[in-house]
Design a protein around this motif. Structure first.
Motif, mmCIF file in Angstrom:
data_model
loop_
_atom_site.group_PDB
_atom_site.id
_atom_site.type_symbol
_atom_site.label_atom_id
_atom_site.label_comp_id
_atom_site.label_asym_id
_atom_site.label_seq_id
_atom_site.Cartn_x
_atom_site.Cartn_y
_atom_site.Cartn_z
ATOM 1 N N GLU A 102 0.344 39.876 -87.020
ATOM 2 C CA GLU A 102 -0.803 40.278 -87.844
ATOM 3 C C GLU A 102 -1.495 39.061 -88.442
ATOM 4 O O GLU A 102 -2.725 38.957 -88.422
ATOM 5 N N THR A 103 -0.712 38.141 -88.954
ATOM 6 C CA THR A 103 -1.272 36.935 -89.580
ATOM 7 C C THR A 103 -1.991 36.073 -88.555
ATOM 8 O O THR A 103 -3.097 35.575 -88.807
ATOM 9 N N LYS A 104 -1.385 35.907 -87.372
ATOM 10 C CA LYS A 104 -2.038 35.114 -86.322
ATOM 11 C C LYS A 104 -3.360 35.741 -85.907
ATOM 12 O O LYS A 104 -4.354 35.038 -85.712
ATOM 13 N N LEU A 105 -3.378 37.059 -85.769
ATOM 14 C CA LEU A 105 -4.614 37.736 -85.378
ATOM 15 C C LEU A 105 -5.682 37.620 -86.465
ATOM 16 O O LEU A 105 -6.853 37.361 -86.175
ATOM 17 N N LYS A 106 -5.276 37.793 -87.722
ATOM 18 C CA LYS A 106 -6.233 37.653 -88.830
ATOM 19 C C LYS A 106 -6.828 36.253 -88.842
ATOM 20 O O LYS A 106 -8.044 36.078 -88.973
ATOM 21 N N ASN A 107 -5.999 35.243 -88.668
ATOM 22 C CA ASN A 107 -6.482 33.860 -88.651
ATOM 23 C C ASN A 107 -7.436 33.624 -87.482
ATOM 24 O O ASN A 107 -8.444 32.930 -87.634
ATOM 25 N N ALA A 108 -7.137 34.208 -86.334
ATOM 26 C CA ALA A 108 -8.012 34.056 -85.164
ATOM 27 C C ALA A 108 -9.363 34.726 -85.410
ATOM 28 O O ALA A 108 -10.401 34.184 -85.013
ATOM 29 N N VAL A 109 -9.355 35.884 -86.065
ATOM 30 C CA VAL A 109 -10.617 36.554 -86.401
ATOM 31 C C VAL A 109 -11.428 35.676 -87.348
ATOM 32 O O VAL A 109 -12.632 35.474 -87.157
ATOM 33 N N CYS A 110 -10.777 35.134 -88.359
ATOM 34 C CA CYS A 110 -11.479 34.298 -89.339
ATOM 35 C C CYS A 110 -12.054 33.032 -88.703
ATOM 36 O O CYS A 110 -13.110 32.555 -89.114
ATOM 37 N N LYS A 111 -11.364 32.492 -87.694
ATOM 38 C CA LYS A 111 -11.847 31.298 -87.002
ATOM 39 C C LYS A 111 -12.913 31.633 -85.956
ATOM 40 O O LYS A 111 -13.552 30.746 -85.425
ATOM 41 N N GLY A 112 -13.049 32.914 -85.644
ATOM 42 C CA GLY A 112 -14.028 33.320 -84.646
ATOM 43 C C GLY A 112 -13.549 33.190 -83.210
ATOM 44 O O GLY A 112 -14.341 33.246 -82.281
ATOM 45 N N THR A 113 -12.233 33.023 -83.011
ATOM 46 C CA THR A 113 -11.708 32.868 -81.656
ATOM 47 C C THR A 113 -11.372 34.205 -80.998
ATOM 48 O O THR A 113 -11.095 34.238 -79.797
ATOM 49 N N ILE A 114 -11.399 35.285 -81.756
ATOM 50 C CA ILE A 114 -11.172 36.630 -81.239
ATOM 51 C C ILE A 114 -12.037 37.576 -82.076
ATOM 52 O O ILE A 114 -12.271 37.318 -83.256
ATOM 53 N N THR A 115 -12.506 38.631 -81.459
ATOM 54 C CA THR A 115 -13.310 39.584 -82.223
ATOM 55 C C THR A 115 -12.411 40.482 -83.060
ATOM 56 O O THR A 115 -11.228 40.658 -82.766
ATOM 57 N N PHE A 116 -12.999 41.049 -84.088
ATOM 58 C CA PHE A 116 -12.284 41.989 -84.958
ATOM 59 C C PHE A 116 -11.748 43.155 -84.137
ATOM 60 O O PHE A 116 -10.589 43.543 -84.257
ATOM 61 N N SER A 117 -12.580 43.694 -83.274
ATOM 62 C CA SER A 117 -12.186 44.825 -82.437
ATOM 63 C C SER A 117 -11.032 44.461 -81.512
ATOM 64 O O SER A 117 -10.085 45.236 -81.343
ATOM 65 N N ALA A 118 -11.088 43.288 -80.903
ATOM 66 C CA ALA A 118 -10.014 42.853 -80.005
ATOM 67 C C ALA A 118 -8.711 42.652 -80.765
ATOM 68 O O ALA A 118 -7.637 42.986 -80.257
ATOM 69 N N ALA A 119 -8.782 42.137 -81.976
ATOM 70 C CA ALA A 119 -7.581 41.936 -82.786
ATOM 71 C C ALA A 119 -6.940 43.277 -83.131
ATOM 72 O O ALA A 119 -5.725 43.434 -83.051
ATOM 73 N N ARG A 120 -7.754 44.247 -83.499
ATOM 74 C CA ARG A 120 -7.227 45.575 -83.826
ATOM 75 C C ARG A 120 -6.590 46.223 -82.604
ATOM 76 O O ARG A 120 -5.538 46.839 -82.696
ATOM 77 N N SER A 121 -7.211 46.056 -81.459
ATOM 78 C CA SER A 121 -6.656 46.619 -80.226
ATOM 79 C C SER A 121 -5.344 45.932 -79.846
ATOM 80 O O SER A 121 -4.422 46.580 -79.359
#
Length: 69
Positions: free
Chosen positions: A42-61
């Motif tokens: 969860e933390t890695k995905l949140k950090n990736a969203v904040c950095k713009g390296t993954i979309t919010f939707s992709a992180a949730r999926s």
């Protein structure tokens, strides 16, 4: 019950609903995929969203387990 914790299917840090019964589930403390390993993901995905390296939707999926039968 001590082998599990109530957790959010879609984590709060990725916009999950805090009290929606459909977003709450038992997360095991033992096995290969535990509450503890999910927390790190969860933390890695949140950090990736904040950095713009993954979309919010992709992180949730990515954090959602496969649909239950």
């Amino acid at each position: 019950m001590s082998d599990y914790e109530e957790d959010h299917l879609v984590p709060l840090e990725l916009g999950g609903a805090p009290r929606d019964p459909g977003n709450l589930w038992p997360d095991p403390h033992y096995g290969t995929k535990t509450a503890y390993t999910k927390d790190g993901t969860e933390t890695k995905l949140k950090n990736a969203v904040c950095k713009g390296t993954i979309t919010f939707s992709a992180a949730r999926s990515a954090i959602r387990p496969p649909a239950r039968p």
